[in-house]
Design a protein around this motif. Sequence first.
Motif, PDB file in Angstrom:
ATOM      1  N   LYS A  43      -4.767   3.005 -13.339  1.00 26.13           N
ATOM      2  CA  LYS A  43      -5.202   1.386 -13.287  1.00 26.13           C
ATOM      3  C   LYS A  43      -4.754   0.573 -11.805  1.00 26.13           C
ATOM      4  CE  LYS A  43      -2.656  -1.869 -15.602  1.00 26.13           C
ATOM      5  NZ  LYS A  43      -2.221  -2.587 -16.631  1.00 26.13           N
ATOM      6  N   TYR A  44      -3.117   0.765 -11.777  1.00 21.68           N
ATOM      7  CA  TYR A  44      -2.012   0.520 -10.476  1.00 21.68           C
ATOM      8  C   TYR A  44      -2.871   1.327  -9.149  1.00 21.68           C
ATOM      9  CZ  TYR A  44      -0.117  -2.562 -13.471  1.00 21.68           C
ATOM     10  OH  TYR A  44       0.402  -3.423 -14.468  1.00 21.68           O
ATOM     11  N   ALA A  45      -3.525   2.718  -9.505  1.00 23.71           N
ATOM     12  CA  ALA A  45      -4.235   3.012  -7.640  1.00 23.71           C
ATOM     13  C   ALA A  45      -5.440   2.209  -7.352  1.00 23.71           C
ATOM     14  CB  ALA A  45      -3.978   4.235  -8.372  1.00 23.71           C
ATOM     15  N   ALA A  46      -5.797   1.993  -8.536  1.00 25.17           N
ATOM     16  CA  ALA A  46      -7.293   1.252  -8.174  1.00 25.17           C
ATOM     17  C   ALA A  46      -7.305  -0.427  -7.952  1.00 25.17           C
ATOM     18  CB  ALA A  46      -8.087   1.029  -9.309  1.00 25.17           C
ATOM     19  N   GLN A  47      -5.903  -1.019  -8.091  1.00 25.44           N
ATOM     20  CA  GLN A  47      -5.609  -2.603  -7.891  1.00 25.44           C
ATOM     21  C   GLN A  47      -4.927  -1.832  -6.584  1.00 25.44           C
ATOM     22  OE1 GLN A  47      -1.334  -3.363  -8.414  1.00 25.44           O
ATOM     23  NE2 GLN A  47      -1.952  -5.268  -9.233  1.00 25.44           N
ATOM     24  N   ILE A 100       8.426   5.687  -9.158  1.00 25.85           N
ATOM     25  CA  ILE A 100       7.033   3.922  -9.083  1.00 25.85           C
ATOM     26  C   ILE A 100       8.341   3.224  -9.065  1.00 25.85           C
ATOM     27  CG2 ILE A 100       5.843   3.073  -9.729  1.00 25.85           C
ATOM     28  CD1 ILE A 100       4.544   5.621 -10.892  1.00 25.85           C
ATOM     29  N   GLU A 101       9.093   2.653  -9.676  1.00 24.38           N
ATOM     30  CA  GLU A 101       9.931   1.565  -9.520  1.00 24.38           C
ATOM     31  C   GLU A 101      11.102   1.450  -7.819  1.00 24.38           C
ATOM     32  OE1 GLU A 101      13.342   1.477 -12.109  1.00 24.38           O
ATOM     33  OE2 GLU A 101      11.836   1.671 -13.798  1.00 24.38           O
ATOM     34  N   THR A 102      11.265   2.707  -7.061  1.00 26.01           N
ATOM     35  CA  THR A 102      11.364   2.547  -6.295  1.00 26.01           C
ATOM     36  C   THR A 102      10.622   1.532  -4.855  1.00 26.01           C
ATOM     37  OG1 THR A 102      13.047   4.308  -6.667  1.00 26.01           O
ATOM     38  CG2 THR A 102      12.588   3.534  -4.022  1.00 26.01           C
ATOM     39  N   GLY A 103       9.581   2.610  -5.174  1.00 30.08           N
ATOM     40  CA  GLY A 103       8.379   2.355  -4.129  1.00 30.08           C
ATOM     41  C   GLY A 103       7.292   0.945  -4.642  1.00 30.08           C
ATOM     42  N   GLU A 104       7.760   0.020  -5.898  1.00 26.36           N
ATOM     43  CA  GLU A 104       7.126  -0.610  -5.795  1.00 26.36           C
ATOM     44  C   GLU A 104       8.529  -2.012  -5.017  1.00 26.36           C
ATOM     45  OE1 GLU A 104       4.583  -1.262  -5.843  1.00 26.36           O
ATOM     46  OE2 GLU A 104       3.858  -1.109  -8.090  1.00 26.36           O
ATOM     47  N   ASN A 105       9.850  -1.534  -5.521  1.00 25.46           N
ATOM     48  CA  ASN A 105      10.699  -2.317  -5.020  1.00 25.46           C
ATOM     49  C   ASN A 105      10.324  -2.504  -3.314  1.00 25.46           C
ATOM     50  OD1 ASN A 105      12.098  -3.912  -6.886  1.00 25.46           O
ATOM     51  ND2 ASN A 105      12.916  -1.680  -7.230  1.00 25.46           N
ATOM     52  N   ALA A 106      10.225  -1.648  -2.071  1.00 21.63           N
ATOM     53  CA  ALA A 106       9.820  -1.137  -1.018  1.00 21.63           C
ATOM     54  C   ALA A 106       8.589  -2.554  -0.695  1.00 21.63           C
ATOM     55  CB  ALA A 106       9.488  -0.084  -0.854  1.00 21.63           C
ATOM     56  N   ALA A 107       7.603  -1.967  -1.229  1.00 26.87           N
ATOM     57  CA  ALA A 107       6.207  -2.926  -1.014  1.00 26.87           C
ATOM     58  C   ALA A 107       6.842  -4.529  -2.169  1.00 26.87           C
ATOM     59  CB  ALA A 107       5.589  -2.270  -2.467  1.00 26.87           C
ATOM     60  N   LEU A 108       7.326  -4.928  -2.600  1.00 27.64           N
ATOM     61  CA  LEU A 108       7.957  -6.674  -2.505  1.00 27.64           C
ATOM     62  C   LEU A 108       8.836  -7.214  -1.801  1.00 27.64           C
ATOM     63  CD1 LEU A 108       9.034  -6.520  -5.926  1.00 27.64           C
ATOM     64  CD2 LEU A 108       6.617  -7.621  -5.271  1.00 27.64           C
ATOM     65  N   GLU A 109       9.705  -6.703  -1.027  1.00 27.54           N
ATOM     66  CA  GLU A 109      10.618  -6.538   0.074  1.00 27.54           C
ATOM     67  C   GLU A 109       9.433  -6.711   1.457  1.00 27.54           C
ATOM     68  OE1 GLU A 109      13.394  -3.425   1.021  1.00 27.54           O
ATOM     69  OE2 GLU A 109      14.147  -3.938  -1.046  1.00 27.54           O
ATOM     70  N   LYS A 110       8.671  -5.894   1.491  1.00 23.96           N
ATOM     71  CA  LYS A 110       7.337  -5.859   3.242  1.00 23.96           C
ATOM     72  C   LYS A 110       6.803  -7.209   2.593  1.00 23.96           C
ATOM     73  CE  LYS A 110       5.385  -3.517   6.192  1.00 23.96           C
ATOM     74  NZ  LYS A 110       5.878  -3.620   7.550  1.00 23.96           N
ATOM     75  N   TYR A 111       6.560  -7.618   1.044  1.00 28.65           N
ATOM     76  CA  TYR A 111       5.650  -8.594   1.209  1.00 28.65           C
ATOM     77  C   TYR A 111       6.737 -10.125   1.207  1.00 28.65           C
ATOM     78  CZ  TYR A 111       0.990  -6.472  -0.129  1.00 28.65           C
ATOM     79  OH  TYR A 111       0.098  -6.570  -0.735  1.00 28.65           O
ATOM     80  N   ASP A 112       7.332  -9.626   0.940  1.00 27.21           N
ATOM     81  CA  ASP A 112       8.577 -10.899   1.404  1.00 27.21           C
ATOM     82  C   ASP A 112       8.592 -11.340   2.712  1.00 27.21           C
ATOM     83  OD1 ASP A 112       9.476 -11.233  -1.442  1.00 27.21           O
ATOM     84  OD2 ASP A 112      10.759 -10.419  -1.861  1.00 27.21           O
ATOM     85  N   ARG A 132       1.096 -10.274  -3.994  1.00 30.87           N
ATOM     86  CA  ARG A 132       2.691  -9.777  -4.092  1.00 30.87           C
ATOM     87  C   ARG A 132       3.059 -10.255  -5.901  1.00 30.87           C
ATOM     88  NH1 ARG A 132       7.715 -11.915  -5.815  1.00 30.87           N
ATOM     89  NH2 ARG A 132       9.223 -10.223  -4.586  1.00 30.87           N
ATOM     90  N   THR A 133       2.556 -10.571  -6.420  1.00 30.09           N
ATOM     91  CA  THR A 133       2.186 -10.788  -8.000  1.00 30.09           C
ATOM     92  C   THR A 133       2.176  -9.872  -8.553  1.00 30.09           C
ATOM     93  OG1 THR A 133       2.506 -13.465  -7.846  1.00 30.09           O
ATOM     94  CG2 THR A 133       1.870 -12.316  -9.538  1.00 30.09           C
ATOM     95  N   GLY A 134       1.229  -9.620  -8.515  1.00 27.25           N
ATOM     96  CA  GLY A 134       0.401  -8.482  -8.972  1.00 27.25           C
ATOM     97  C   GLY A 134       1.331  -6.869  -8.685  1.00 27.25           C
ATOM     98  N   ILE A 135       2.180  -7.009  -7.324  1.00 25.83           N
ATOM     99  CA  ILE A 135       2.345  -6.102  -7.433  1.00 25.83           C
ATOM    100  C   ILE A 135       4.078  -6.098  -8.389  1.00 25.83           C
ATOM    101  CG2 ILE A 135       4.544  -4.687  -5.899  1.00 25.83           C
ATOM    102  CD1 ILE A 135       2.513  -4.986  -4.018  1.00 25.83           C
ATOM    103  N   LEU A 136       4.495  -7.433  -8.508  1.00 23.13           N
ATOM    104  CA  LEU A 136       6.174  -7.338  -9.751  1.00 23.13           C
ATOM    105  C   LEU A 136       5.267  -7.219 -10.952  1.00 23.13           C
ATOM    106  CD1 LEU A 136       7.954  -8.843  -9.574  1.00 23.13           C
ATOM    107  CD2 LEU A 136       7.749 -10.935  -9.380  1.00 23.13           C
ATOM    108  N   GLU A 141       5.993  -4.144 -15.503  1.00 27.28           N
ATOM    109  CA  GLU A 141       5.168  -3.083 -17.021  1.00 27.28           C
ATOM    110  C   GLU A 141       5.589  -2.083 -16.358  1.00 27.28           C
ATOM    111  OE1 GLU A 141       1.433  -1.644 -18.140  1.00 27.28           O
ATOM    112  OE2 GLU A 141       0.885  -2.433 -16.625  1.00 27.28           O
ATOM    113  N   ILE A 142       6.165  -1.175 -15.145  1.00 27.29           N
ATOM    114  CA  ILE A 142       6.714   0.311 -15.012  1.00 27.29           C
ATOM    115  C   ILE A 142       7.791  -0.034 -15.881  1.00 27.29           C
ATOM    116  CG2 ILE A 142       7.523   1.983 -13.470  1.00 27.29           C
ATOM    117  CD1 ILE A 142       4.313   1.940 -13.870  1.00 27.29           C
ATOM    118  N   GLU A 143       9.357  -0.568 -15.814  1.00 33.61           N
ATOM    119  CA  GLU A 143      10.359  -0.385 -15.901  1.00 33.61           C
ATOM    120  C   GLU A 143      10.491  -1.057 -17.828  1.00 33.61           C
ATOM    121  OE1 GLU A 143      12.102  -3.649 -12.271  1.00 33.61           O
ATOM    122  OE2 GLU A 143      11.194  -4.465 -13.953  1.00 33.61           O
ATOM    123  N   THR A 144       8.963  -1.494 -17.955  1.00 37.88           N
ATOM    124  CA  THR A 144       8.998  -1.372 -19.082  1.00 37.88           C
ATOM    125  C   THR A 144       8.534  -0.184 -20.431  1.00 37.88           C
ATOM    126  OG1 THR A 144       8.439  -3.697 -19.883  1.00 37.88           O
ATOM    127  CG2 THR A 144       7.831  -2.570 -21.233  1.00 37.88           C
TER     128      THR A 144
END
Length: 151
Positions: A43-47, A100-112, A132-136, A141-144
């Motif tokens: 789902k997230y790959a498609a997003q 994945i959490e590491t990658g998502e945090n890197a993406a959030l930093e880039k967007y910020d 950015r909201t979608g990535i967050l 969800e991944i953290e859950t």
Amino acid sequence: METNKEIISDLKGLVNIVNDGKEGYESASEATDSKELKAVFLKYAAQRAAYAIELKNHLAQHGGNSDNEEGGVLGALHRTWIDIKQAFSSREDTAILEAIETGENAALEKYDKVLEDDDAHADHIALLQRQRTGILEALKEIETYHQRLLR
């Protein structure tokens, strides 16, 4: 003109990071035996693939282009890290989720970083904020899932 170069550079960087995410999620979906996690990862790959298309459209509006369908150099490092962690952890889902959490945090930093220059990105600020909201939300969800596995 300099501002437009910066906009193009920023958007290309975001295309790279969302393609990194797409590749990472695809790799994770192949590495897990969990049908539930596999569905979430796909789902997230498609997003992220959709995000890349949206970013490329804005890039074109500014006279830039990106033929990047895969991640950038940093993305390759993240994917390599996922591969290494999988090899050492016998494909454990907790290790995959951590990567994945590491990658998502890197993406959030880039967007910020890009969103800090809201004047330059005014014509697509809503798009960037939505992505950015979608990535967050994906990260949450991944953290859950990760917390659930650690119990």
